[in-house]
Design a protein around this motif. Structure first.
Motif, PDB file in Angstrom:
ATOM      1  N   ALA A  29       0.828  -1.204   0.000  1.00 30.07           N
ATOM      2  CA  ALA A  29       0.000   0.000   0.000  1.00 30.07           C
ATOM      3  C   ALA A  29       0.864   1.256   0.000  1.00 30.07           C
ATOM      4  CB  ALA A  29      -0.928   0.002   1.205  1.00 30.07           C
ATOM      5  N   SER A  30       1.945   1.242   0.771  1.00 32.08           N
ATOM      6  CA  SER A  30       2.839   2.401   0.782  1.00 32.08           C
ATOM      7  C   SER A  30       3.567   2.544  -0.550  1.00 32.08           C
ATOM      8  CB  SER A  30       3.828   2.322   1.936  1.00 32.08           C
ATOM      9  OG  SER A  30       4.698   1.222   1.782  1.00 32.08           O
ATOM     10  N   LEU A  31       3.855   1.426  -1.224  1.00 33.49           N
ATOM     11  CA  LEU A  31       4.420   1.513  -2.569  1.00 33.49           C
ATOM     12  C   LEU A  31       3.431   2.166  -3.523  1.00 33.49           C
ATOM     13  CD1 LEU A  31       6.631   0.848  -4.643  1.00 33.49           C
ATOM     14  CD2 LEU A  31       5.523  -1.375  -4.943  1.00 33.49           C
ATOM     15  N   GLY A  32       2.158   1.827  -3.390  1.00 27.65           N
ATOM     16  CA  GLY A  32       1.135   2.456  -4.216  1.00 27.65           C
ATOM     17  C   GLY A  32       1.036   3.951  -3.970  1.00 27.65           C
ATOM     18  N   VAL A  33       1.095   4.359  -2.697  1.00 35.16           N
ATOM     19  CA  VAL A  33       1.067   5.788  -2.354  1.00 35.16           C
ATOM     20  C   VAL A  33       2.292   6.488  -2.936  1.00 35.16           C
ATOM     21  CG1 VAL A  33       1.195   7.431  -0.431  1.00 35.16           C
ATOM     22  CG2 VAL A  33      -0.344   5.471  -0.313  1.00 35.16           C
ATOM     23  N   PHE A  34       3.455   5.835  -2.845  1.00 37.73           N
ATOM     24  CA  PHE A  34       4.670   6.412  -3.413  1.00 37.73           C
ATOM     25  C   PHE A  34       4.530   6.621  -4.921  1.00 37.73           C
ATOM     26  CE2 PHE A  34       8.657   5.454  -5.674  1.00 37.73           C
ATOM     27  CZ  PHE A  34       9.385   6.571  -5.314  1.00 37.73           C
ATOM     28  N   LEU A  35       4.023   5.627  -5.625  1.00 34.63           N
ATOM     29  CA  LEU A  35       3.890   5.735  -7.081  1.00 34.63           C
ATOM     30  C   LEU A  35       2.871   6.800  -7.479  1.00 34.63           C
ATOM     31  CD1 LEU A  35       4.092   1.974  -8.101  1.00 34.63           C
ATOM     32  CD2 LEU A  35       5.861   3.738  -8.339  1.00 34.63           C
ATOM     33  N   VAL A  36       1.779   6.912  -6.731  1.00 31.26           N
ATOM     34  CA  VAL A  36       0.782   7.947  -7.025  1.00 31.26           C
ATOM     35  C   VAL A  36       1.358   9.334  -6.760  1.00 31.26           C
ATOM     36  CG1 VAL A  36      -1.427   8.908  -6.244  1.00 31.26           C
ATOM     37  CG2 VAL A  36      -1.234   6.472  -6.733  1.00 31.26           C
ATOM     38  N   SER A  37       2.067   9.508  -5.661  1.00 26.40           N
ATOM     39  CA  SER A  37       2.657  10.824  -5.368  1.00 26.40           C
ATOM     40  C   SER A  37       3.750  11.162  -6.371  1.00 26.40           C
ATOM     41  CB  SER A  37       3.181  10.888  -3.938  1.00 26.40           C
ATOM     42  OG  SER A  37       4.205   9.945  -3.721  1.00 26.40           O
TER      43      SER A  37
END
Length: 106
Positions: free
Chosen positions: A23-31
């Motif tokens: 989930a944090s990887l997803g947040v990183f990619l979106v940001s």
């Protein structure tokens, strides 16, 4: 014949850690994508209209500094904080998942 089921309490699962890590990887990619869109789509004409242009590659940013010191095209502070925080959380939790997997193999 039936096979005996392993007790779920005997071996703690790393699935929650893996889930939060992904989930944090997803947040990183979106940001990262939001920073990239801000730098290269929204402010794509900024290099043509600016005398003092500053570029940053991680996270992507193209900023124009005016004579008064005002910044145009800079990423929001919360977005940059989210970018780095999610990257740190991903790295720490993924290293914990890998360490737990290595310990369980022994």
């Amino acid at each position: 014949m039936t096979t005996p089921h392993a007790d779920a309490r005997a071996a703690p699962s790393s699935h929650p850690l893996l889930g939060v890590s992904l989930a944090s990887l997803g947040v990183f990619l979106v940001s990262w994508a939001l920073c990239w869109v801000n730098a290269y789509v929204i402010h794509d004409d900024l290099p043509n209209a600016c005398g003092d242009l500053r570029r940053q590659s991680f996270p992507p940013e193209v900023t124009c500094v005016s004579a008064s010191g005002a910044l145009t095209g800079a990423n929001a502070g919360w977005l940059v904080a989210l970018f780095f925080a999610s990257l740190v959380v991903f790295v720490l939790l993924m290293s914990m998942v890998l360490a737990l997997a290595a310990v369980r193999r022994k």
